[in-house]
Structure formats: C-alpha cells, structure tokens
Design an enzyme around this catalytic site. Structure first.
Site, mmCIF file in Angstrom:
data_model
loop_
_atom_site.group_PDB
_atom_site.id
_atom_site.type_symbol
_atom_site.label_atom_id
_atom_site.label_comp_id
_atom_site.label_asym_id
_atom_site.label_seq_id
_atom_site.Cartn_x
_atom_site.Cartn_y
_atom_site.Cartn_z
ATOM 1 N N HIS A 31 51.935 26.920 43.693
ATOM 2 C CA HIS A 31 52.228 26.969 42.262
ATOM 3 C C HIS A 31 51.124 26.287 41.470
ATOM 4 O O HIS A 31 50.721 25.180 41.792
ATOM 5 C CB HIS A 31 53.575 26.295 42.003
ATOM 6 C CG HIS A 31 54.056 26.466 40.613
ATOM 7 N ND1 HIS A 31 54.763 25.494 39.968
ATOM 8 C CD2 HIS A 31 53.939 27.493 39.731
ATOM 9 C CE1 HIS A 31 55.068 25.911 38.747
ATOM 10 N NE2 HIS A 31 54.574 27.116 38.587
ATOM 11 N N ASP A 82 33.587 40.037 39.015
ATOM 12 C CA ASP A 82 32.618 41.087 39.285
ATOM 13 C C ASP A 82 31.465 40.515 40.099
ATOM 14 O O ASP A 82 31.404 39.305 40.359
ATOM 15 C CB ASP A 82 32.143 41.735 37.982
ATOM 16 C CG ASP A 82 31.479 40.773 37.004
ATOM 17 O OD1 ASP A 82 30.843 39.786 37.434
ATOM 18 O OD2 ASP A 82 31.578 41.021 35.797
ATOM 19 N N HIS A 113 33.637 34.190 26.989
ATOM 20 C CA HIS A 113 33.145 34.370 28.358
ATOM 21 C C HIS A 113 32.555 33.081 28.933
ATOM 22 O O HIS A 113 32.785 32.760 30.102
ATOM 23 C CB HIS A 113 32.099 35.484 28.390
ATOM 24 C CG HIS A 113 31.590 35.792 29.754
ATOM 25 N ND1 HIS A 113 32.394 36.237 30.777
ATOM 26 C CD2 HIS A 113 30.342 35.715 30.277
ATOM 27 C CE1 HIS A 113 31.680 36.426 31.865
ATOM 28 N NE2 HIS A 113 30.425 36.110 31.590
ATOM 29 N N ALA A 124 34.386 42.085 33.956
ATOM 30 C CA ALA A 124 35.495 42.448 34.844
ATOM 31 C C ALA A 124 35.851 41.218 35.681
ATOM 32 O O ALA A 124 35.558 41.134 36.879
ATOM 33 C CB ALA A 124 35.116 43.636 35.716
ATOM 34 N N ASN A 125 36.462 40.245 35.015
ATOM 35 C CA ASN A 125 36.815 38.967 35.624
ATOM 36 C C ASN A 125 38.173 38.540 35.094
ATOM 37 O O ASN A 125 38.472 38.750 33.917
ATOM 38 C CB ASN A 125 35.798 37.881 35.236
ATOM 39 C CG ASN A 125 34.373 38.301 35.474
ATOM 40 O OD1 ASN A 125 33.950 38.462 36.606
ATOM 41 N ND2 ASN A 125 33.620 38.477 34.403
#
Length: 112
Positions: A3, A11, A79, A102-103
């Site tokens: 947890h 990417d 980012h 793409a993360n």
C-alpha cells in the site's frame, strides 16, 4: 507491491535515477508499448491513484486517452515534476515506447 508504494511506468526516454529497482523491458523502439505494459500491470496491481505529465494532453493524444480510460481521477503535474518524483518509486518499469510523455506514476492500493 505494498500500500502506497509507487511504480513508474515510463517510455524509453525517461531518465531513471539511482535508487528504484528497474525492470527494463525496452527491446526496440515501440516494443513493448506503453499501452501493453500499463494494461498488463493494471491487471496485476491494485492501484489507488496515478500521476502523469500535464504535457501529455497537448502532445500525445493516444497516451492521454489511455490514461483517461484507466483513471477517473488522474493527477497532472509538469513533466519536470513527474521526472523528479521518479526517485520516490520503489519500481520503475521501462517500456520501449517511443512517443513523448508516455509515463505514469502509479500509487498502489490494497485489494481489501
């Protein structure tokens, strides 16, 4: 994963800091894809939250749509901030994805 543990699915181009364990699946450009790896991980993990780069909305419609399909509440940060959070991850899974932003940083939950 326990947890609140964090898992970064990234990417091929995201810089990975020292610290987290890394599973590097990148075989060649695009293989395996961000979508394939994320779909597989979400079948196995209990995820209670996710964070992605705000820039994905303007630059990568496919990744943005994928994230929206999986996460009703997606935290969006710049980012650079997402990259800086990578060192907090217990695990980084590097895909062969060759498209920008793409993360996603997954926060694990518990199945009970």
């Amino acid at each position: 994963m326990g947890h609140t543990d964090l898992v970064m699915v990234c990417d091929a181009g995201l810089p990975i800091p020292e610290g987290p364990a890394v599973v590097d699946l990148a075989f060649r450009a695009g293989v395996p894809s961000f979508a394939d790896v994320l779909d597989g991980l979400l079948e196995e993990l209990e995820v209670e939250g996710a964070t992605a780069a705000r820039e994905v909305r303007d630059v990568n419609a496919a990744a943005s749509g994928l994230l929206d399909r999986h996460f009703s509440e997606l935290e969006l940060v710049p980012h650079e901030e997402l990259k800086s959070r990578t060192h907090l991850a217990r695990l980084v899974v590097r895909t062969g994805e060759a498209s920008p932003y793409a993360n996603v940083l997954l926060r694990c939950g518990v199945p009970f």
